[in-house]
Every structure is written in C-alpha cells, then in structure tokens.
Design an enzyme around this catalytic site. Structure first.
Site, mmCIF file in Angstrom:
data_model
loop_
_atom_site.group_PDB
_atom_site.id
_atom_site.type_symbol
_atom_site.label_atom_id
_atom_site.label_comp_id
_atom_site.label_asym_id
_atom_site.label_seq_id
_atom_site.Cartn_x
_atom_site.Cartn_y
_atom_site.Cartn_z
ATOM 1 N N LEU A 114 1.598 -5.467 0.924
ATOM 2 C CA LEU A 114 0.826 -5.165 -0.280
ATOM 3 C C LEU A 114 1.773 -5.402 -1.446
ATOM 4 O O LEU A 114 2.916 -4.924 -1.419
ATOM 5 C CB LEU A 114 0.323 -3.720 -0.282
ATOM 6 C CG LEU A 114 -0.829 -3.379 0.661
ATOM 7 C CD1 LEU A 114 -1.090 -1.881 0.657
ATOM 8 C CD2 LEU A 114 -2.101 -4.133 0.276
ATOM 9 N N ASP A 115 1.332 -6.141 -2.468
ATOM 10 C CA ASP A 115 2.240 -6.415 -3.568
ATOM 11 C C ASP A 115 2.518 -5.148 -4.367
ATOM 12 O O ASP A 115 1.900 -4.094 -4.156
ATOM 13 C CB ASP A 115 1.719 -7.562 -4.442
ATOM 14 C CG ASP A 115 0.404 -7.239 -5.135
ATOM 15 O OD1 ASP A 115 0.224 -6.102 -5.602
ATOM 16 O OD2 ASP A 115 -0.451 -8.143 -5.226
ATOM 17 N N LYS A 116 3.459 -5.240 -5.283
ATOM 18 C CA LYS A 116 3.940 -4.061 -6.013
ATOM 19 C C LYS A 116 2.810 -3.320 -6.716
ATOM 20 O O LYS A 116 2.786 -2.079 -6.743
ATOM 21 C CB LYS A 116 5.001 -4.491 -7.023
ATOM 22 C CG LYS A 116 5.605 -3.343 -7.813
ATOM 23 C CD LYS A 116 6.639 -3.835 -8.819
ATOM 24 C CE LYS A 116 7.172 -2.667 -9.655
ATOM 25 N NZ LYS A 116 8.130 -3.130 -10.694
ATOM 26 N N SER A 118 -0.346 -3.255 -5.903
ATOM 27 C CA SER A 118 -1.433 -2.847 -5.017
ATOM 28 C C SER A 118 -1.084 -1.557 -4.281
ATOM 29 O O SER A 118 0.070 -1.159 -4.215
ATOM 30 C CB SER A 118 -1.740 -3.960 -4.014
ATOM 31 O OG SER A 118 -2.132 -5.137 -4.677
ATOM 32 N N ARG A 202 -6.138 -11.269 -5.901
ATOM 33 C CA ARG A 202 -5.795 -11.450 -7.320
ATOM 34 C C ARG A 202 -5.948 -12.916 -7.725
ATOM 35 O O ARG A 202 -6.504 -13.231 -8.789
ATOM 36 C CB ARG A 202 -4.374 -10.966 -7.589
ATOM 37 C CG ARG A 202 -4.193 -9.467 -7.373
ATOM 38 C CD ARG A 202 -2.781 -9.014 -7.713
ATOM 39 N NE ARG A 202 -2.572 -7.641 -7.324
ATOM 40 C CZ ARG A 202 -2.922 -6.582 -8.046
ATOM 41 N NH1 ARG A 202 -3.504 -6.762 -9.223
ATOM 42 N NH2 ARG A 202 -2.689 -5.354 -7.614
#
Length: 244
Positions: A114-116, A118, A202
């Site tokens: 999960l990106d920063k 999220s 995104r």
C-alpha cells in the site's frame, strides 16, 4: 556412496539466498547479506556468493545454527496513512514495521504493498511461496477498496473504471466499481481489483481527471478489515489462511 551430495540432480536448486528465504528464515536481501558476511555454510562449506546453488534438502547453517523450515505465519495490519511499505527506508521515513516493533515477531514480509498515502488491510507472512500465490492475479483473491474522490460520481465514471484506460503502456481497469455514497462535492466508491499494479487506482482515476482524497483497502478475498483499529494487527487463523 561416500561423497555423494545430499540432493540429487532432480532436486530443484537455487541460489542459497533464495533458498534461505523459501525456508522463511529471512528475506532474500537479508540472506544475501548474511552470505556475503561469511555467516552461511552449505553442507559445512562456507559460501560467500548468494547465488551459490543449494536445495531445500541441503544443510544450511547461519552462525552455526541449522536452518529449518518454520511454520507459516500470516498476520494482518490496519495500515495508517503516512507509513511506507518497506523494511527500511533510505529517506528515514516511518515504515509499516513501526506498527510491529514491540511484537517480538519472527521475520515477516509484506504481501503486496500500500503506498504511503493509502491505508487499510495489509498482510504479512514468512512464507514467500504462499505470498506469491496470494499476489498472483491468476491464483490470488480480488482486493476491495473504498475510495473517496473529489467529485460526485456518475454512471459514466463507473463504466470508465471497468472499461479501463491506457497509462504508460499499461491497461488499467477495475473488476467492478459501484457507489457507496455521493454528495455535492465528493463521493465514496467501492473498487475491486484482481491485479495489483503500482498505484493502480490512483493512476486509473487520474487518467479520468479524478483525484483521490482517501484510499482504504477493506478486504482481500473473503478476509475483511472489520473492526481492527488503525495501526493494530492480529494473526490470521488457519481457516482464514486457507480461504485466501
């Protein structure tokens, strides 16, 4: 016969660092570092090349202790926003491992990312082979996200999400998309993905001129985030692991 190797030609052989990772003792990167530091022996032979051929049936010692396959361990974390999904960050940012710091856990690695910005459901395991099956689009379960966008929804947007877009040579699309709730200025959507490309939701929405305000992964297959508090984690049961 004396001198005969323990693993015959039919036994799959890989670089010793990969084999150590398959045993669930540590990540492949960690194992490669241990090998280069001279801490690893294969069948009593000191090796310093992480690609030295080895098999799961070989005796592999680290610091004099024989590696043995460890019991599969799977846990879920409710990842907060602001943490990066990595063991250590070269820029010194907080990572998801900060949530596990006081747990006295053996080595575990995130399953997917999960990106920063999220948040939500993130799995960890010490079994790389099992983790690969979970993340493989052909064998793994779908992932469900709740996404807040910066505009009201409409039927055309939902259709475009499922139809997909081209982005940097990749086809990005959702398995399904539906409205959870919508207001005058923003909306919450439920988006389901089968594959997990980098920043897929995104990028998909950006290509449709829509900005993401929040992105929360709420389920992986039948496993739901539920009431797990943000920043907290729990072990998965055997039945939950089997269901994945």
């Amino acid at each position: 016969m004396a001198g005969k190797p323990r693993s015959g030609p039919s036994v799959p052989r890989h670089g010793v660092a990969r084999v150590i990772s398959k045993l669930g003792v540590g990540s492949r990167t960690q194992a490669a570092r241990w090998v280069r530091e001279g801490r690893v022996r294969v069948n009593a032979r000191l090796v310093r090349d992480p690609e030295f051929p080895a098999a799961l049936t070989d005796r592999i010692d680290i610091d004099g202790q024989t590696c043995r396959s460890v019991q599969r361990l799977v846990l879920m974390l409710n990842k907060p926003r602001g943490l990066v999904t990595t063991a250590r960050d070269e820029r010194g940012r907080a990572t998801v491992y900060d949530c596990l710091a006081d747990a006295a856990l053996p080595w575990v690695a995130p399953i997917g990312r999960l990106d920063k910005a999220s948040e939500g459901l993130l799995l960890f395991s010490n079994d790389p082979a099992w983790a690969a099956r979970v993340t493989d689009p052909a064998t793994g379960p779908p992932k469900t996200y709740h996404v807040q966008i910066d505009r009201p929804d409409d039927a055309a947007l939902l259709a475009d999400l499922v139809r997909g877009v081209e982005s940097n040579g990749e086809k990005l699309k959702a398995c399904s998309a539906r409205t959870l709730r919508s207001g005058e200025k923003n909306a919450w959507l439920e988006i389901v993905l089968k594959e997990g490309r980098n920043r897929q939701i995104r990028r998909l929405l950006e290509a449709l001129d829509v900005s993401v305000l929040r992105l929360v992964r709420v389920a992986i297959g039948p496993l739901v985030l539920g009431e797990l508090a943000k920043g907290k984690w729990r072990m998965l049961s055997d039945s939950e692991i089997s269901a994945l």
